[in-house]
Motif scaffolding. Structure first.
Motif, PDB file in Angstrom:
ATOM      1  N   LEU A  94       0.730  -1.357  -0.001  1.00 44.92           N
ATOM      2  CA  LEU A  94      -0.010  -0.065  -0.106  1.00 44.92           C
ATOM      3  C   LEU A  94       0.731   1.253  -0.103  1.00 44.92           C
ATOM      4  O   LEU A  94       0.645   2.349  -0.843  1.00 44.92           O
ATOM      5  N   PRO A  95       1.934   1.414   0.866  1.00 48.95           N
ATOM      6  CA  PRO A  95       2.784   2.562   0.947  1.00 48.95           C
ATOM      7  C   PRO A  95       3.171   2.934  -0.566  1.00 48.95           C
ATOM      8  O   PRO A  95       2.910   3.945  -1.082  1.00 48.95           O
ATOM      9  N   ASN A  96       3.650   1.818  -1.330  1.00 48.53           N
ATOM     10  CA  ASN A  96       4.437   1.916  -2.839  1.00 48.53           C
ATOM     11  C   ASN A  96       3.103   2.440  -3.483  1.00 48.53           C
ATOM     12  O   ASN A  96       3.408   3.382  -4.519  1.00 48.53           O
ATOM     13  N   PHE A  97       2.094   1.912  -3.512  1.00 44.20           N
ATOM     14  CA  PHE A  97       0.877   2.080  -4.325  1.00 44.20           C
ATOM     15  C   PHE A  97       0.626   3.501  -4.204  1.00 44.20           C
ATOM     16  O   PHE A  97       0.213   4.204  -5.176  1.00 44.20           O
ATOM     17  N   ILE A  98       0.307   3.971  -2.789  1.00 50.91           N
ATOM     18  CA  ILE A  98      -0.129   5.212  -2.663  1.00 50.91           C
ATOM     19  C   ILE A  98       1.045   6.348  -3.252  1.00 50.91           C
ATOM     20  O   ILE A  98       0.699   7.339  -3.743  1.00 50.91           O
ATOM     21  N   GLU A 117       2.740  11.480   2.047  1.00 48.32           N
ATOM     22  CA  GLU A 117       3.079  11.872   0.776  1.00 48.32           C
ATOM     23  C   GLU A 117       2.924  13.263   0.576  1.00 48.32           C
ATOM     24  O   GLU A 117       2.795  13.924  -0.528  1.00 48.32           O
ATOM     25  N   GLY A 118       2.307  14.157   1.596  1.00 48.23           N
ATOM     26  CA  GLY A 118       2.252  15.405   1.489  1.00 48.23           C
ATOM     27  C   GLY A 118       0.785  15.902   1.061  1.00 48.23           C
ATOM     28  O   GLY A 118       0.655  17.156   0.531  1.00 48.23           O
ATOM     29  N   TRP A 119      -0.260  14.842   1.183  1.00 47.28           N
ATOM     30  CA  TRP A 119      -1.426  15.366   0.623  1.00 47.28           C
ATOM     31  C   TRP A 119      -2.401  15.334   1.800  1.00 47.28           C
ATOM     32  O   TRP A 119      -2.130  14.950   2.962  1.00 47.28           O
ATOM     33  N   GLU A 120      -3.415  16.336   1.577  1.00 44.89           N
ATOM     34  CA  GLU A 120      -4.468  16.156   2.629  1.00 44.89           C
ATOM     35  C   GLU A 120      -5.937  15.727   2.349  1.00 44.89           C
ATOM     36  O   GLU A 120      -5.945  15.699   1.246  1.00 44.89           O
ATOM     37  N   CYS A 121      -6.652  15.141   3.143  1.00 46.11           N
ATOM     38  CA  CYS A 121      -7.811  14.706   3.069  1.00 46.11           C
ATOM     39  C   CYS A 121      -8.886  16.035   3.077  1.00 46.11           C
ATOM     40  O   CYS A 121      -9.046  16.771   4.053  1.00 46.11           O
ATOM     41  N   VAL A 122      -9.718  16.056   2.050  1.00 38.32           N
ATOM     42  CA  VAL A 122     -10.581  17.043   1.975  1.00 38.32           C
ATOM     43  C   VAL A 122     -12.107  16.639   2.368  1.00 38.32           C
ATOM     44  O   VAL A 122     -12.452  17.434   3.292  1.00 38.32           O
TER      45      VAL A 122
END
Length: 109
Positions: A37-41, A100-105
């Motif tokens: 999962l971490p690599n996929f994301i 990964e530097g993204w935020e959940c909206v």
């Protein structure tokens, strides 16, 4: 004597646009090995510039009954389609994207 011109070189399709403005991942991550999962994301975030929409089965007793036990018992899906061990808590998915530097909206579950 006249000679015919050489044929044109073969055409190759253009590469896909990158990064994508929208990437959707529906009912997929619960079928992947947890270690991948971490690599996929990471791969998703590298090819997406806009929005990533994820839908998956949350790891809860409710999901176990509604998405594994009941459908497999009554034959809606083949036995073994879902493995409860691969269901993932939405907080863990959010955390992987945040790393990964993204935020959940908007996060439902």
């Amino acid at each position: 004597p006249s000679t015919a011109p050489p044929p044109p070189p073969p055409r190759t399709p253009p590469p896909p646009p990158s990064p994508y403005a929208l990437t959707t991942v529906f009912e997929l991550i619960e079928h992947l090995p947890p270690s991948s999962l971490p690599n996929f994301i990471n791969n998703l975030t590298e090819v997406t510039e806009g929005l990533i929409v994820v839908s998956s089965i949350d790891k809860s007793l409710n999901s176990f009954v509604k998405c594994k036990l009941a459908p497999e018992t009554i034959g809606i899906v083949p036995w073994g389609t879902h493995e409860y061990e691969r269901f993932i808590d939405r907080r863990d998915v959010i955390k992987m994207f945040e790393e990964e530097g993204w935020e959940c909206v908007k996060c439902n579950g």
